[in-house]
Design a protein around this motif. Structure first.
Motif, short mmCIF file in Angstrom:
data_model
loop_
_atom_site.label_atom_id
_atom_site.label_comp_id
_atom_site.label_asym_id
_atom_site.label_seq_id
_atom_site.Cartn_x
_atom_site.Cartn_y
_atom_site.Cartn_z
N LEU A 101 -8.69 -10.31 1.14
CA LEU A 101 -9.06 -8.89 1.22
C LEU A 101 -8.15 -8.15 2.20
N LEU A 102 -7.87 -8.82 3.32
CA LEU A 102 -6.98 -8.23 4.33
C LEU A 102 -5.59 -7.99 3.73
N LEU A 103 -5.12 -9.00 3.01
CA LEU A 103 -3.80 -8.90 2.37
C LEU A 103 -3.79 -7.76 1.36
N LEU A 104 -4.90 -7.67 0.62
CA LEU A 104 -5.03 -6.63 -0.39
C LEU A 104 -5.00 -5.24 0.26
N ALA A 105 -5.73 -5.11 1.35
CA ALA A 105 -5.85 -3.80 2.00
C ALA A 105 -4.60 -3.43 2.78
N MET A 106 -4.00 -4.42 3.45
CA MET A 106 -2.89 -4.10 4.35
C MET A 106 -1.52 -4.22 3.70
N SER A 107 -1.43 -4.94 2.61
CA SER A 107 -0.11 -5.17 2.05
C SER A 107 0.00 -4.74 0.59
N VAL A 108 -0.92 -5.23 -0.24
CA VAL A 108 -0.80 -4.95 -1.68
C VAL A 108 -1.13 -3.48 -1.97
N PHE A 109 -2.22 -3.00 -1.39
CA PHE A 109 -2.59 -1.61 -1.66
C PHE A 109 -1.52 -0.61 -1.20
N PRO A 110 -1.01 -0.73 0.05
CA PRO A 110 0.03 0.22 0.46
C PRO A 110 1.26 0.19 -0.46
N LEU A 111 1.60 -1.03 -0.92
CA LEU A 111 2.76 -1.14 -1.80
C LEU A 111 2.50 -0.42 -3.12
N LEU A 112 1.32 -0.66 -3.69
CA LEU A 112 0.98 -0.01 -4.96
C LEU A 112 0.85 1.51 -4.77
N TRP A 113 0.30 1.87 -3.63
CA TRP A 113 0.13 3.30 -3.33
C TRP A 113 1.49 3.98 -3.19
N ALA A 114 2.41 3.28 -2.50
CA ALA A 114 3.78 3.82 -2.34
C ALA A 114 4.46 3.91 -3.71
N LEU A 115 4.20 2.92 -4.55
CA LEU A 115 4.78 2.92 -5.90
C LEU A 115 4.28 4.14 -6.68
N TYR A 116 2.98 4.39 -6.57
CA TYR A 116 2.40 5.56 -7.25
C TYR A 116 3.01 6.86 -6.70
N LEU A 117 3.08 6.97 -5.36
CA LEU A 117 3.61 8.19 -4.76
C LEU A 117 5.07 8.42 -5.11
N SER A 118 5.79 7.31 -5.35
CA SER A 118 7.23 7.44 -5.63
C SER A 118 7.50 8.19 -6.92
N PHE A 119 6.50 8.31 -7.77
CA PHE A 119 6.66 9.07 -9.02
C PHE A 119 6.08 10.48 -8.90
N THR A 120 5.79 10.89 -7.66
CA THR A 120 5.19 12.22 -7.46
C THR A 120 6.00 13.01 -6.44
N ASP A 121 5.63 14.28 -6.28
CA ASP A 121 6.29 15.11 -5.26
C ASP A 121 5.38 15.28 -4.04
N TYR A 122 4.54 14.30 -3.79
CA TYR A 122 3.54 14.39 -2.72
C TYR A 122 4.17 14.52 -1.33
N SER A 123 3.55 15.34 -0.51
CA SER A 123 3.95 15.43 0.89
C SER A 123 2.73 15.19 1.76
N ALA A 124 2.85 14.28 2.70
CA ALA A 124 1.69 13.90 3.51
C ALA A 124 1.18 15.06 4.36
N THR A 125 2.06 15.91 4.84
CA THR A 125 1.57 17.01 5.69
C THR A 125 1.11 18.19 4.87
N ARG A 126 1.79 18.46 3.79
CA ARG A 126 1.39 19.63 3.00
C ARG A 126 0.10 19.36 2.24
N GLY A 127 -0.16 18.08 1.98
CA GLY A 127 -1.37 17.73 1.23
C GLY A 127 -1.24 18.23 -0.20
N GLY A 128 -2.33 18.64 -0.78
CA GLY A 128 -2.27 19.16 -2.14
C GLY A 128 -2.16 18.04 -3.15
#
Lengths: 477, 281
Positions: free
Chosen positions: B9-36
């Motif tokens: 679970l720790l591995l999933l939360a700390m390593s796998v999820f961030p990687l998948l999340w980064a992969l998802y964000l990489s196909f978007t124009d998301y900005s962490a500060t602007r939000g939206g």
């Protein structure tokens, strides 16, 4: 036979269930995270602070600030804990500091997380646009109307540290919203060696260069000039912008949002030529990464005839423990002079300093305390005490008070410089604009780029940033 | 399974999820500060990164740095290990002493080297000056700045190569050397035909680890040169940092990070295949 039974329980269907559960957890977490981002997106502008200060808590409270690590930050903590406690004994002031280079990141990564460990962000004037656009700080327009005597300030100072959209240089738009109040005023002072170049400070930029040249030639081991050249923070950018202003240049046409052709016009080119070809040869070898501390060290060790530094960072120069110029403050002052910047085609000087801004993510009790602190801090008597404690106030009465003018030999320089100030761009893209300018000016100063190419690259790249707000993909490269 | 689930679970939360999340964000124009909302833009970020002249420049800088630093560390690390392995007395003490730089935080290493390499006040120029040599602008000139980074990284990480090489050298069976001695083989012949072939695979693994680490270099650049003069010592990691935290272009930075991970994975796979072939041979 228990072992086989256990294995039996971990048979394929069991593993599938667990895998499915893990996948569901992952999807749920992802969806939750996605949802969070979308919720935040609806908050496109700064939330409003109440017009009057809400009832303050009677419980002990720590009011936290965030600033970068330099003497005024420590002075503020000591001053506020000594004076504000008289009014609010249960409140403790904590000024959290980070290295200057991490200052922007430290504040805005917390803003990005929508959770801050500080209640008051001390933002550079140019950070306001980014913070306001993202809804990170409170709109205090109504609070200011009800609690602050705005006529007590030079209008431009009030605008520079609080107003967005940015004011025209030297003015304040009274219809614009305010998001902060001045904490520390600042500008550059010229520091010169009276024992080497005489008591009278150079009056024009050209004269300053020629005096520095003569001083360097006459005193081996002492460089003619010392100024900020580093590519971190806003070091090299402020240096170029200062010379640009003095030689009649402009950073941009803010109404047309045009940089290319404005920054690199004839005046801009002349300024870059003066900086790289006339001023840089008068600096110490290897000074291409110097910022505040290094310039101060060069002055304190008697290695520079003329130097430029922020007034708020110059206090250490008078400390005999840190100086080789004398064993007492008086001996040091016999050798060091402080003057306003020389003029040339204009008399512009850089606007430094910072304002106080209330975090939109701070707890309600802390926001109320922050507003109360700001109201207290902007009182005339407190501003004078802040001046006496080593701060640079913004109220006109405090700037002209004996408490301020006698607190440091450079304070008169600040008071005289206020009508001459010019700021950089206060837009959400500031961090990228200043990085482009810093890296290119630093490259020109260190021989990695020709001055003209560097200036043209700055104008082109900055224009690209300004124009790219609607671009899909690759933003930030 | 019950015992390993917390770790999973720790591995999933700390390593796998961030990687998948980064992969998802990489196909978007998301900005962490602007939000939206994170608008899907397909491969827009990837195309922009791969065609950016700025990225190409940082890739070249990183390549020069990785090749220079790892090559120097390999030669020095193996040389030191070879010399230590031939000693019978004080081997442990020498090994421990040589390992000290590796134990230090890169930020601390960066800071004290920054002071030592300062052109005006640094001890290195002071020593050069006392020998009548001129001052060198170690950190503010294009060529010397990158060279300084290579030197500092080499100072810190040569012990890592040395340690691995030393393990390999001490594992070489003694009887091979004895047999070679009986045949009156020269020192060079023994080194070329016994020592090097047996230590080589282990050394290559050390080189791989160091190359991966050097490819991700950030801290030393941040402290020593801040990428300067200009952007001449900006590595890929440093550039990602700027994209991620100066403009908060989170989508672009995610794509940039994913591409860097892909480069490392592909190169490592090719390298491991070569190592396997070497082993089979």
């Amino acid at each position: 036979m228990r072992y086989p039974k256990r294995r039996g329980r971990s048979s394929v269907p069991g593993r599938k269930v667990r895998l499915a559960t893990a996948a569901m957890l992952l999807v749920a977490t992802t969806v939750a995270a996605c949802g969070d981002g979308k919720d935040d997106g609806t908050k496109a502008s700064a939330p409003k602070a109440p017009a009057t200060i809400p009832e303050l808590t009677k419980d002990p409270l720590t009011l936290s600030f965030i600033w970068f690590d330099w003497p005024p930050a420590h002075a503020l903590e000591a001053f506020a804990n000594a004076e504000y406690k008289k009014e609010r004994p249960s409140t403790t002031i904590k000024v959290n500091t980070v290295p200057n280079a991490n200052w922007h990141d430290a504040m805005f990564t917390q803003f990005a997380a929508r959770k801050t460990d500080f209640d008051i962000a001390i933002l550079d004037s140019q950070h306001i646009g980014e913070a306001v656009t993202n809804g990170n700080i409170l709109d205090i327009t109504d609070f200011v109307k009800n609690n602050i005597d705005v006529t007590a300030y030079n209008p431009y100072l009030l605008a520079a540290y609080g107003q967005f959209p940015q004011a025209e240089t030297g003015k304040r738009d009274e219809n614009a919203s305010l998001y902060g109040l001045p904490l520390l005023g600042d500008t550059w002072t010229m520091i010169y060696r009276k024992d080497l170049i005489g008591d009278k400070a150079p009056q024009t930029w050209d004269e300053m260069i020629s005096v520095a040249q003569k001083c360097q030639a006459e005193h081996p081991g002492v460089s003619g000039l010392a100024f900020h050249q580093a590519n971190g923070s806003d070091a090299a950018a402020v240096t170029y912008n200062t010379v640009n202003g003095v030689y009649g240049g402009n950073l941009w046409d803010s109404k047309a949002r045009k940089i290319e052709g404005v920054l690199n016009d004839a005046a801009g080119q002349e300024a870059m030529d003066v900086l790289v070809n006339k001023m840089k040869p008068l600096t110490a070898k290897g000074s291409g990464n110097w910022f505040i501390d290094e310039v101060n060290a060069a002055v304190a060790q008697g290695k520079a005839c003329i130097a430029f530094n922020w007034i708020a960072a110059s206090g250490g120069l008078l400390d005999p423990k840190q100086s080789t110029l004398g064993t007492t403050r008086k001996q040091i002052l016999d050798k060091l002079g402080f003057a306003t910047l020389p003029r040339q085609k204009t008399d512009l000087v850089p606007l430094g300093g910072m304002g106080m801004h209330v975090s939109a993510y701070s707890a309600a009790a802390n926001q109320a305390e922050a507003l109360n602190f700001m109201k207290w801090f902007e009182r005339a008597d407190i501003q004078k005490k802040w001046a006496a404690a080593g701060g640079v106030p913004s109220r006109t009465d405090a700037l002209q008070s004996p408490e301020f003018l006698t607190a440091g030999p450079f304070n008169q320089v600040y008071t005289d410089s206020v009508p001459r100030m010019r700021d950089m761009w206060n837009v959400p893209e500031y961090a990228r604009l200043v990085d482009i300018e810093n890296t290119n000016v630093n490259a020109a100063l260190n021989g990695a780029k020709k001055p003209k190419d560097a200036l043209d690259d700055i104008a082109k790249e900055q224009q690209g940033v300004i124009d790219s707000s609607g671009r899909k993909g690759g933003g930030g490269l | 399974m019950a015992f390993t689930s917390p770790a999973l679970l720790l591995l999933l939360a700390m390593s796998v999820f961030p990687l998948l999340w980064a992969l998802y964000l990489s196909f978007t124009d998301y900005s962490a500060t602007r939000g939206g909302p994170a608008d899907f833009i397909g491969f827009g970020n990837y195309t922009a990164i791969l065609t950016s002249a700025q990225v190409h420049q940082r890739a070249l800088t990183t390549l020069i740095y990785v090749v220079g630093a790892v090559a120097l560390q390999t030669v020095l690390g193996f040389g030191i290990a070879y010399l230590i392995s031939r000693r019978t007395h004080g081997r442990g003490l020498l090994t421990t002493l040589f390992l000290v730089p590796m134990m230090l935080s890169p930020v601390v290493v960066g800071l004290f080297w920054r002071f030592m390499l300062d052109a005006q006040f640094g001890v290195v120029n002071s020593m050069l000056g006392s020998r009548g040599l001129g001052q060198v602008e170690w950190l503010t000139r294009q060529r010397t700045a990158l060279l300084s980074l290579v030197v500092v990284d080499t100072w810190q990480w040569t012990p890592f190569i040395m340690l691995i090489a030393l393990a390999g050298l001490t594992a070489v069976p003694k009887y091979l050397y004895e047999a070679a001695s009986i045949d009156r083989a020269s020192e060079w012949f023994r080194f070329r035909t016994i020592t090097l072939p047996l230590v080589w695979p282990l050394l290559l693994i050390a080189v791989m680890f160091r190359a991966i680490e050097a490819f991700r270099l950030f801290d030393l650049v941040y402290i020593l040169t801040n990428g300067g003069p200009g952007v001449s010592t900006e590595t890929l990691s440093f550039h990602v940092y700027k994209v991620a935290f100066l403009g908060f272009n989170t989508g672009t930075a995610s794509a940039y990070g994913i591409l860097m991970v892909l480069v490392v994975i592909v190169l490592t796979q090719l390298y491991l295949r070569y190592l396997n072939k070497l082993k089979e041979g």
